[in-house]
Design an enzyme around this catalytic site. Structure first.
Site, PDB file in Angstrom:
ATOM      1  N   CYS A   5      25.997  78.566  39.602  1.00 58.93           N
ATOM      2  CA  CYS A   5      26.747  78.920  40.845  1.00 58.93           C
ATOM      3  C   CYS A   5      27.753  77.917  41.592  1.00 58.93           C
ATOM      4  O   CYS A   5      27.542  76.962  41.215  1.00 58.93           O
ATOM      5  CB  CYS A   5      25.610  79.312  41.977  1.00 58.93           C
ATOM      6  SG  CYS A   5      26.636  79.536  43.719  1.00 58.93           S
ATOM      7  N   CYS A   8      27.127  75.985  44.791  1.00 62.91           N
ATOM      8  CA  CYS A   8      25.987  75.220  44.377  1.00 62.91           C
ATOM      9  C   CYS A   8      26.775  73.740  44.066  1.00 62.91           C
ATOM     10  O   CYS A   8      25.452  72.682  44.330  1.00 62.91           O
ATOM     11  CB  CYS A   8      25.184  75.787  43.478  1.00 62.91           C
ATOM     12  SG  CYS A   8      23.784  76.837  44.939  1.00 62.91           S
ATOM     13  N   ASP A  31      39.278  76.479  51.667  1.00 64.28           N
ATOM     14  CA  ASP A  31      39.601  77.883  50.085  1.00 64.28           C
ATOM     15  C   ASP A  31      40.431  77.961  49.092  1.00 64.28           C
ATOM     16  O   ASP A  31      41.199  77.290  49.527  1.00 64.28           O
ATOM     17  CB  ASP A  31      39.954  78.943  50.586  1.00 64.28           C
ATOM     18  CG  ASP A  31      39.149  80.511  50.059  1.00 64.28           C
ATOM     19  OD1 ASP A  31      38.363  81.650  49.828  1.00 64.28           O
ATOM     20  OD2 ASP A  31      40.153  80.414  48.280  1.00 64.28           O
ATOM     21  N   HIS A  47      21.218  78.328  48.190  1.00 61.81           N
ATOM     22  CA  HIS A  47      21.769  79.186  47.510  1.00 61.81           C
ATOM     23  C   HIS A  47      20.946  80.519  48.293  1.00 61.81           C
ATOM     24  O   HIS A  47      20.035  80.537  47.783  1.00 61.81           O
ATOM     25  CB  HIS A  47      21.098  78.781  45.861  1.00 61.81           C
ATOM     26  CG  HIS A  47      22.087  80.288  44.999  1.00 61.81           C
ATOM     27  ND1 HIS A  47      23.193  80.421  44.927  1.00 61.81           N
ATOM     28  CD2 HIS A  47      21.146  81.189  44.961  1.00 61.81           C
ATOM     29  CE1 HIS A  47      23.808  81.477  44.557  1.00 61.81           C
ATOM     30  NE2 HIS A  47      22.449  82.041  44.425  1.00 61.81           N
ATOM     31  N   GLY A  90      34.243  92.915  48.402  1.00 57.68           N
ATOM     32  CA  GLY A  90      34.957  92.170  47.908  1.00 57.68           C
ATOM     33  C   GLY A  90      34.086  90.900  47.713  1.00 57.68           C
ATOM     34  O   GLY A  90      34.733  89.311  47.898  1.00 57.68           O
ATOM     35  N   HIS A  97      28.824  83.026  51.976  1.00 60.03           N
ATOM     36  CA  HIS A  97      30.084  82.027  52.974  1.00 60.03           C
ATOM     37  C   HIS A  97      30.204  82.864  53.772  1.00 60.03           C
ATOM     38  O   HIS A  97      30.986  83.831  53.477  1.00 60.03           O
ATOM     39  CB  HIS A  97      30.911  81.425  51.580  1.00 60.03           C
ATOM     40  CG  HIS A  97      31.251  82.328  50.890  1.00 60.03           C
ATOM     41  ND1 HIS A  97      30.791  83.257  50.437  1.00 60.03           N
ATOM     42  CD2 HIS A  97      32.752  82.873  51.287  1.00 60.03           C
ATOM     43  CE1 HIS A  97      31.108  83.978  49.664  1.00 60.03           C
ATOM     44  NE2 HIS A  97      32.491  83.472  49.911  1.00 60.03           N
ATOM     45  N   HIS A  99      34.213  82.893  56.041  1.00 59.45           N
ATOM     46  CA  HIS A  99      35.309  82.306  55.873  1.00 59.45           C
ATOM     47  C   HIS A  99      36.101  82.020  57.283  1.00 59.45           C
ATOM     48  O   HIS A  99      36.007  83.136  58.720  1.00 59.45           O
ATOM     49  CB  HIS A  99      36.019  83.506  55.546  1.00 59.45           C
ATOM     50  CG  HIS A  99      36.190  83.905  53.899  1.00 59.45           C
ATOM     51  ND1 HIS A  99      36.662  83.666  52.817  1.00 59.45           N
ATOM     52  CD2 HIS A  99      35.254  85.048  53.098  1.00 59.45           C
ATOM     53  CE1 HIS A  99      36.423  83.957  51.977  1.00 59.45           C
ATOM     54  NE2 HIS A  99      35.389  84.695  51.822  1.00 59.45           N
TER      55      HIS A  99
END
Ligand code: AMP
Ligand code: ZN
Length: 103
Positions: A5, A8, A31, A47, A90, A97, A99
């Site tokens: 990941c 991670c 980002d 995770h 998407g 997470h 955004h």
């Protein structure tokens, strides 16, 4: 920690990513492919693949408070939040997470 990941690995410090905000529950970084002048990702340290696998109410609360704290830290008063859940919606990185998008 999931060895495959990317988030991670970022959390572990493999890429020396700058965290704009962090606490015991989460990290926040920019980002790499921003879709707004300010585009942050609020990411739990544990995770969890997506929102569908999250059942920890305390962590959910911490993540939303993390959004607020990170926005304050970078001087964002107005912002949008988005959580993509599942490939068809998407989601590309399967480590939960949020955004945070603003100017
Ligand atoms: P999502 O499509 O919701 O899974 O969003 C994943 C986001 O992670 C995308 O907006 C990517 O630009 C971003 N991303 C992928 N790799 C990295 C990285 N190494 N550092 C920062 N952001 C990343
Ligand atoms: Zn992960």
């Amino acid at each position: 920690m999931d060895e495959n990941c990317i988030f991670c690995k970022i959390i572990r410090g493999d890429f020396n990513t700058e965290f704009v905000y962090e606490n015991e529950h989460l990290v926040v970084f920019r980002d790499i492919n921003p879709k707004a002048p300010v585009h942050l990702l609020v990411v739990p340290r544990v995770h969890v693949p997506s929102l569908n696998e999250l059942d920890d109410k305390d962590l959910l609360g911490e993540l939303m408070l993390g959004v607020k704290e990170a926005a304050k830290k970078v001087g964002l008063k107005s912002y949008r939040t988005q959580i993509n859940t599942g490939k068809e919606a998407g989601q590309e990185v399967f480590h939960l997470h949020i955004h945070v998008l603003g100017k």
